[in-house]
Write a protein that holds these residues in place. Structure first.
Motif, short mmCIF file in Angstrom:
data_model
loop_
_atom_site.label_atom_id
_atom_site.label_comp_id
_atom_site.label_asym_id
_atom_site.label_seq_id
_atom_site.Cartn_x
_atom_site.Cartn_y
_atom_site.Cartn_z
N SER A 195 0.70 -0.66 0.24
CA SER A 195 -0.22 -0.01 0.44
C SER A 195 0.82 1.37 0.10
N CYS A 196 0.07 2.60 -1.11
CA CYS A 196 1.25 4.28 -0.24
C CYS A 196 1.29 3.51 1.59
N ASN A 197 0.91 3.88 2.38
CA ASN A 197 0.82 4.07 3.39
C ASN A 197 2.49 2.86 3.83
N ILE A 227 4.87 2.72 1.62
CA ILE A 227 5.23 3.64 1.12
C ILE A 227 6.19 4.39 2.04
N THR A 263 3.04 12.81 -1.88
CA THR A 263 2.07 12.59 -1.67
C THR A 263 -0.01 12.91 -2.46
N PHE A 297 -0.16 10.39 -4.01
CA PHE A 297 -0.79 8.76 -3.15
C PHE A 297 -2.15 9.37 -2.80
N ILE A 312 -4.34 7.83 -6.36
CA ILE A 312 -3.31 6.46 -7.00
C ILE A 312 -3.35 6.13 -8.60
N THR A 353 -2.43 5.17 -12.14
CA THR A 353 -1.57 3.52 -12.14
C THR A 353 -3.04 2.98 -13.12
#
Length: 133
Positions: free
Chosen positions: A55-57, A59, A91, A94, A97, A101
């Motif tokens: 997840s982005c968290n 990352i 930020t 994200f 995101i 993508t």
């Protein structure tokens, strides 16, 4: 409206679409640091530090362990040669995101300033990497 247009709209006002003529230069810079293997992915065996995340968290957690600040300008590079490179804050990327993508089959977020890369592979794998100096 195309997926690219939707992505740009979502990232406004923190977005800069770079001239298509600069795509090869930015892609060359990224692949000089992070070589691409025959299957179109970064050759992670040649990268000093790499970590798969989900997840982005995650990352954010990985990057915060190694960098003082993470809200830097990042280049978005998609696998489609017809797509320009886009610059935005990490930020903000994200935050949107899914829009980012959706534009390409594979997506890379490359930060030349801090020299890290995040690969969103089309089979769902996300990998963060940077060279250990």
């Amino acid at each position: 409206m195309t997926l690219f247009d939707e992505c740009i709209e979502a990232l406004l006002p923190q977005v800069e679409v770079l001239p298509i003529s600069q795509r090869n230069e930015h892609t060359r810079l990224m692949t000089a640091e992070y070589p691409i293997s025959i299957n179109g992915r970064i050759d992670w065996g040649m990268v000093g530090f790499k970590q798969k995340v989900s997840s982005c968290n995650e990352i954010v957690d990985v990057l915060k362990e190694h960098f003082d600040t993470i809200n830097t300008d990042v280049l978005i590079i998609w696998d489609g040669a017809h797509l320009p490179v886009v610059k935005s804050k990490l930020t903000k990327i994200f935050e949107y995101i899914d829009d980012v993508t959706a534009v390409g089959f594979d997506t890379w977020l490359y930060c030349p300033e801090q020299n890290y890369v995040i690969e969103f592979y089309h089979e769902g794998e996300i990998t963060v990497g940077y060279e250990v100096l």
